[in-house]
Write a protein that holds these residues in place. Structure first.
Motif, mmCIF file in Angstrom:
data_model
loop_
_atom_site.group_PDB
_atom_site.id
_atom_site.type_symbol
_atom_site.label_atom_id
_atom_site.label_comp_id
_atom_site.label_asym_id
_atom_site.label_seq_id
_atom_site.Cartn_x
_atom_site.Cartn_y
_atom_site.Cartn_z
ATOM 1 N N SER A 37 36.525 -21.392 -30.060
ATOM 2 C CA SER A 37 37.651 -20.443 -30.117
ATOM 3 C C SER A 37 38.017 -20.050 -31.546
ATOM 4 O O SER A 37 38.804 -19.150 -31.758
ATOM 5 N N LYS A 38 37.428 -20.735 -32.523
ATOM 6 C CA LYS A 38 37.734 -20.388 -33.921
ATOM 7 C C LYS A 38 36.552 -19.720 -34.619
ATOM 8 O O LYS A 38 36.632 -19.390 -35.800
ATOM 9 N N MET A 63 23.743 -28.471 -34.187
ATOM 10 C CA MET A 63 25.104 -27.947 -34.154
ATOM 11 C C MET A 63 25.666 -28.084 -32.734
ATOM 12 O O MET A 63 24.996 -27.770 -31.761
ATOM 13 N N ILE A 64 26.883 -28.590 -32.653
ATOM 14 C CA ILE A 64 27.526 -28.726 -31.335
ATOM 15 C C ILE A 64 28.707 -27.764 -31.297
ATOM 16 O O ILE A 64 29.561 -27.782 -32.194
ATOM 17 N N PHE A 65 28.737 -26.911 -30.293
ATOM 18 C CA PHE A 65 29.844 -25.990 -30.109
ATOM 19 C C PHE A 65 30.697 -26.494 -28.946
ATOM 20 O O PHE A 65 30.154 -26.876 -27.909
ATOM 21 N N TYR A 66 32.005 -26.473 -29.123
ATOM 22 C CA TYR A 66 32.853 -26.961 -28.037
ATOM 23 C C TYR A 66 34.043 -26.041 -27.795
ATOM 24 O O TYR A 66 34.465 -25.285 -28.669
ATOM 25 N N PHE A 67 34.536 -26.137 -26.564
ATOM 26 C CA PHE A 67 35.811 -25.521 -26.209
ATOM 27 C C PHE A 67 36.614 -26.624 -25.553
ATOM 28 O O PHE A 67 36.072 -27.437 -24.806
ATOM 29 N N SER A 68 37.914 -26.671 -25.836
ATOM 30 C CA SER A 68 38.730 -27.739 -25.257
ATOM 31 C C SER A 68 40.185 -27.309 -25.148
ATOM 32 O O SER A 68 40.718 -26.685 -26.067
ATOM 33 N N GLY A 69 40.809 -27.644 -24.018
ATOM 34 C CA GLY A 69 42.230 -27.355 -23.853
ATOM 35 C C GLY A 69 43.081 -28.517 -24.331
ATOM 36 O O GLY A 69 43.908 -28.384 -25.234
ATOM 37 N N LEU A 102 26.412 -27.484 -26.179
ATOM 38 C CA LEU A 102 27.668 -26.861 -25.739
ATOM 39 C C LEU A 102 28.473 -27.915 -24.991
ATOM 40 O O LEU A 102 27.945 -28.567 -24.073
ATOM 41 N N VAL A 103 29.721 -28.116 -25.372
ATOM 42 C CA VAL A 103 30.577 -29.109 -24.725
ATOM 43 C C VAL A 103 31.869 -28.410 -24.290
ATOM 44 O O VAL A 103 32.483 -27.693 -25.083
ATOM 45 N N PHE A 104 32.263 -28.626 -23.053
ATOM 46 C CA PHE A 104 33.405 -27.844 -22.532
ATOM 47 C C PHE A 104 33.980 -28.495 -21.270
ATOM 48 O O PHE A 104 33.317 -29.288 -20.609
ATOM 49 N N PRO A 105 35.214 -28.124 -20.898
ATOM 50 C CA PRO A 105 35.788 -28.624 -19.643
ATOM 51 C C PRO A 105 35.340 -27.771 -18.458
ATOM 52 O O PRO A 105 35.002 -26.595 -18.634
ATOM 53 N N ILE A 106 35.360 -28.360 -17.292
ATOM 54 C CA ILE A 106 35.066 -27.613 -16.065
ATOM 55 C C ILE A 106 36.335 -26.935 -15.568
ATOM 56 O O ILE A 106 37.386 -27.579 -15.465
ATOM 57 N N VAL A 164 33.359 -19.884 -23.031
ATOM 58 C CA VAL A 164 32.081 -20.604 -23.214
ATOM 59 C C VAL A 164 30.926 -19.750 -22.693
ATOM 60 O O VAL A 164 29.870 -19.639 -23.325
ATOM 61 N N VAL A 165 31.158 -19.111 -21.543
ATOM 62 C CA VAL A 165 30.107 -18.262 -20.974
ATOM 63 C C VAL A 165 29.816 -17.100 -21.922
ATOM 64 O O VAL A 165 28.650 -16.816 -22.237
ATOM 65 N N SER A 166 30.867 -16.449 -22.433
ATOM 66 C CA SER A 166 30.583 -15.301 -23.314
ATOM 67 C C SER A 166 29.959 -15.762 -24.624
ATOM 68 O O SER A 166 29.107 -15.059 -25.175
#
Ligand SMILES: Cc1cc2nc3c(=O)[nH]c(=O)nc-3n(C[C@H](O)[C@H](O)[C@H](O)COP(=O)(O)O)c2cc1C
Length: 244
Positions: A30-31, A1-7, A46-50, A59-61
């Motif tokens: 976020s969903k 499973m890959i979890f991501y956050f993205s703007g 975990l995939v996310f922007p810096i 992402v941290v929480s």
């Protein structure tokens, strides 16, 4: 499973591209209301922007709530230039067997005049290189090979401690957000805000006190009507959608 956050879509594209290559699923942090059971997962990513040489707060929480299973774990950040020690720090909340950074088009346009979207050719080149890097990452993840390939940049410790702390404590104010007369009241910003901080009043967006600073509202506004203080007026807008 890959979890991501993205703007603005870079990290979503990375997560979804990788998921299709390793035959996995990509879910938007976020969903997610309840974390699904992960005991049968081969890998957890975990995939996310810096953001200011750190991982975004959601992402941290989220990472703090994740249970370590027997799965191979990895983190991939997307950044305009360098990531500092963001992944090492995140790994303290949820141990990451492998860590990667991928350089992607910059979306940070709320700083000084030199901080604008990149030229079209640069964006195309970065996405192309990231695409090639994802082929290699796919092989390494499939082999469960621990790798640390992160562009930390200069003074990573300083940037990921003091600068990141400053960002999280002082920079995430929504006060400078405003709309110009170009705003049509379409409500896309309210609908799309991952922090649910925007509500429409008299068909105009109003921001609550703080947000994640993902800048999705600014970049995705179809009328380019959202500004942040004086810093965004003469700058471009970016979403990966323009390049796919
Ligand atoms: C608030 C904020 C802070 C950022 N800080 C950094 C940074 O410290 N280093 C960097 O290389 N890029 C930084 N960026 C650029 C993004 O990390 C980069 O464009 C990323 O790929 C955007 O991903 P997304 O489209 O998934 O949101 C920052 C962007 C934002 C919005």
């Amino acid at each position: 499973m890959i979890f991501y956050f993205s703007g603005t879509g870079n990290s979503r594209w990375v997560a979804q591209t990788l998921a299709s290559m390793i035959n996995d699923t990509a879910s938007d942090i976020s969903k997610i209301e309840v974390i699904p059971p992960l005991t049968d997962e081969q890998q957890i990513g975990l995939v996310f922007p810096i953001y200011a040489w750190g991982a975004p707060e959601p992402v941290v929480s989220f990472a703090k709530k994740l249970q370590q299973t027997g799965a191979f774990t990895f983190g991939i950040c997307t950044c305009g230039a360098d990531a500092g020690m963001a992944l090492r720090k995140l790994s303290k909340n949820f141990h990451l067997d492998s860590c990667y950074s991928l350089m992607m088009p910059n979306n940070y346009i709320i700083g000084g005049t030199n901080m604008d979207v990149e030229k079209k050719e640069n964006c195309i080149q970065k996405i192309k290189s990231a695409s090639a890097a994802l082929q290699i990452i796919t092989q390494e993840i499939t082999q469960k090979k621990p790798v640390y390939r992160v562009e930390e940049g200069a003074f990573p410790r300083l940037k990921s401690s003091i600068a990141n702390w400053g960002f999280n404590h002082f920079a995430k104010t929504t006060k400078p957000f405003y709309t110009t007369d170009a705003c049509t009241g379409c409500g896309l910003c309210e609908k799309n805000c991952p922090a649910h901080t925007i509500t429409l009043h008299d068909k105009k967006p109003v921001w609550d006190k703080s947000c994640f600073q993902c800048l999705r509202c600014i970049h995705e506004c179809p009328a380019a009507a959202i500004q942040y203080g004086a810093s965004t007026a003469n700058k471009g807008r970016y979403t990966i959608q323009k390049y796919l």
